[in-house]
Design an enzyme around this catalytic site. Structure first.
Site, PDB file in Angstrom:
ATOM      1  N   GLU A 170       9.715   1.555  10.536  1.00 15.47           N
ATOM      2  CA  GLU A 170      10.697   2.601  10.232  1.00 15.47           C
ATOM      3  C   GLU A 170       9.966   3.921  10.323  1.00 15.47           C
ATOM      4  O   GLU A 170       9.189   4.275   9.437  1.00 15.47           O
ATOM      5  CB  GLU A 170      11.288   2.380   8.834  1.00 15.47           C
TER       6      GLU A 170
ATOM      7  N   LYS B 183       0.849  -1.197   0.000  1.00 17.10           N
ATOM      8  CA  LYS B 183       0.000   0.000   0.000  1.00 17.10           C
ATOM      9  C   LYS B 183       0.878   1.238   0.000  1.00 17.10           C
ATOM     10  O   LYS B 183       1.470   1.587   1.015  1.00 17.10           O
ATOM     11  CB  LYS B 183      -0.924   0.059   1.222  1.00 17.10           C
TER      12      LYS B 183
ATOM     13  N   CYS C   4      13.275  11.465   6.478  1.00 16.77           N
ATOM     14  CA  CYS C   4      13.324  11.003   7.870  1.00 16.77           C
ATOM     15  C   CYS C   4      14.706  11.208   8.481  1.00 16.77           C
ATOM     16  O   CYS C   4      14.840  11.404   9.684  1.00 16.77           O
ATOM     17  CB  CYS C   4      12.933   9.534   7.934  1.00 16.77           C
TER      18      CYS C   4
ATOM     19  N   GLU D 154       9.545  16.439  14.861  1.00 15.37           N
ATOM     20  CA  GLU D 154      10.113  16.280  13.515  1.00 15.37           C
ATOM     21  C   GLU D 154       9.430  17.317  12.620  1.00 15.37           C
ATOM     22  O   GLU D 154       8.206  17.314  12.497  1.00 15.37           O
ATOM     23  CB  GLU D 154       9.810  14.867  13.001  1.00 15.37           C
TER      24      GLU D 154
END
Ligand code: NAD
Length: 486
Positions: free
Chosen positions: A252, A178, A286, A382
């Protein structure tokens, strides 16, 4: 040799046949820079997820029985097709994911390397281990895990899907993939076309195009997959374990990369690396440097040089070769980045460089530089945008404490001209990856990629990726009849 561009990307491969999703709702794929609609189709429903898993179970039995040579041939051919279709892929990545051309070539290079590395995973083996029981032989066979679910994000769509899909298939698993809503083609459908053209049998890879909020739970909670490989935000990823139940998890998740500049660092080198790590792909990585932590003795000089370099970056159309900073993927992401900047200013940060978004869709945010402390929102959270936060540290000890004062632990970096000092510092950083005298944005298909703390579980790359994608079957052979207690 030029190839005809892939078409029929408004439908998806489900259990061996390309067809429209059966949801009444449509997916709309847009160019984040121009706003142009580039593709539309019917979304996948929960019943399509069921079909994909049923097809994956059937297809996996035969696929797992193919020889390593047959599976290797698929990946060697995929690498050739990536070469032949590089410009087509660059076009899709710039239009769908808003990546600059230079970044698209880098991503395609990593994906090609991943296809080549997959060849090395095709021959699973077995080993024997000694037994305390006389006449007993223990054999441990490494086997494919079965059906693997892969859920991926939009920021490096091709790579972040393929880094699980390729090794998972190479060892004989089947996959239901997906991709993110914003990148159905580069995160999913193009990969399926490549593998299909390379000879992957029907049904071994299904792609479901749909919203995480609509089909995410069905994908994760379904009893069929043995592995859930999720790459995405910590907010979504931390909910996966409770839903998945008894399955292997490769998570992750988000990062908050510190780049530490010690008092003896080569400042030119450090500034170049920090500029790249903060602003490449608009900071939507990331591994991006979220915080530049600088020793007080070199802080002011680094800040001056950093702001001068950031001011010179070219912003705008990602198709133009000179562009460094292109569009943010969506309105929602842009609003989130701007909100973190605003809250950081409210919390006392100083804005050294900023500006309003521009471009046809108003999504090109110019490089921002904040001077702040480790407790402002842009340092705690983040940011995932072109925003650098520079933080002054008293000394090396303070720099380490600041670097580790985060709930995340993905990538990090330290700059020093004393390599032994750099390695010693690196080993104290609470992260899965620390690069001495290099950018925080660094991936290598041969090394162990992954995070600590809230940045995830498991590792990609090299032999480590197989830990999540294979299982062991212990077969013992009793060569002489053994005495039993009764
Ligand atoms: P996201 O978590 O919003 O979405 C990731 C994927 O999860 C998408 O495919 C989405 O549709 C799906 N999803 C959403 N809700 C779901 C649910 N309830 N169940 C199952 N799936 C669901 O993340 P994003 O905005 O697409 O990506 C950005 C994030 O990904 C950042 O936090 C970034 O740091 C992280 N990321 C991590 C890595 C890594 O290797 N650690 C790499 C790239 C990106």
């Amino acid at each position: 040799m030029t190839s005809t561009p892939y078409d029929g990307l408004d439908v998806m491969p489900l259990a061996g046949a390309w067809r429209a999703g059966s949801s009444p709702d449509r997916f709309v794929d847009t160019d984040p820079y121009t706003g142009e609609v580039i593709l539309e189709g019917q979304r996948a429903s929960v019943s399509d997820v069921d079909d994909a898993y049923a097809g994956a179970v059937l297809a996996q039995r035969d696929w797992a029985r193919t020889s390593p040579g047959e599976r290797s041939a698929v990946f060697l051919r995929t690498a050739e097709l990536i070469d032949a279709r590089t410009e087509e892929l660059v076009d899709w990545l710039t239009r769908e994911a808003g990546t600059t051309r230079m970044r698209a070539y880098v991503e395609i290079g990593i994906v090609r390397a991943t296809a080549m590395a997959a060849v090395t995973h095709t021959a699973l083996g077995s080993r024997t281990v000694a037994s305390d029981v006389p006449g007993k032989e223990n054999r441990i066979y490494q086997r494919p895990a079965g059906v693997v679910a892969v859920i991926s994000p939009w920021n490096f769509p091709l790579h972040l899907s393929f880094r699980t899909v390729a090794p998972a298939l190479a060892v004989g698993n089947s996959v239901v993939l997906k991709p993110a809503e914003d990148t159905p083609v580069t995160g999913g459908l193009f990969i399926a076309k490549l593998l299909e053209e390379a000879g992957l049998p029907p049904g071994v890879l299904s792609v479901v195009i749909g919203r995480g909020s609509e089909i995410g739970d069905a994908l994760v909670e379904h009893p069929t997959p043995r592995v859930i490989s999720f790459t995405g935000s910590t907010a979504v990823g931390q909910l996966i374990p409770a839903k998945a139940g008894v399955k292997r998890l490769a998570l992750e998740l988000g990062g908050n990369g510190p780049m530490v500049v010690l008092d003896d660092a080569d400042l030119d080198h450090a500034v170049d690396a920090a500029i790249f790590s903060n602003y490449w792909h608009q900071g939507q990585i990331c591994m991006a440097t979220n915080r530049v932590v600088v020793d007080a003795s070199v802080h002011d000089e680094l800040v001056d040089r950093f702001v001068a370099r950031a001011r010179d970056l070219v912003t705008g159309d990602p198709r133009l070769p000179e562009t460094h900073v292109g569009p943010i993927i969506s309105e929602r992401q842009l609003a989130g980045v701007r909100n973190k900047v605003a809250r950081s200013l409210d919390a006392g940060a100083e804005l050294l460089l900023g500006g309003d978004p521009s471009g046809p869709t108003g999504r090109v945010l110019p490089p921002h530089v904040l001077l702040g402390t480790n407790d402002i929102p842009a340092a705690v959270e983040e940011v995932f945008g072109p925003v650098a936060t520079i933080i002054k540290a008293r000394d090396e000890r303070d720099a380490l404490a600041i670097a580790n004062d985060t709930t995340y632990g993905l990538s990090s970096a330290v700059f020093t001209t004393d390599l032994e000092r750099g390695i010693a510092f690196a080993l104290e950083v609470e992260a899965g990856m620390t690069h001495v005298n290099d950018t925080t944005v660094h991936d290598d298909v041969h090394a162990a990629f992954g995070g600590e703390k809230q940045s995830g579980l498991g590792r990609f790359g090299g032999e480590w990726v197989l830990d999540d994608l294979t299982t062991e079957h212990w077969v013992s052979v009793q060569h002489v009849r053994r005495p039993l207690p009764f």
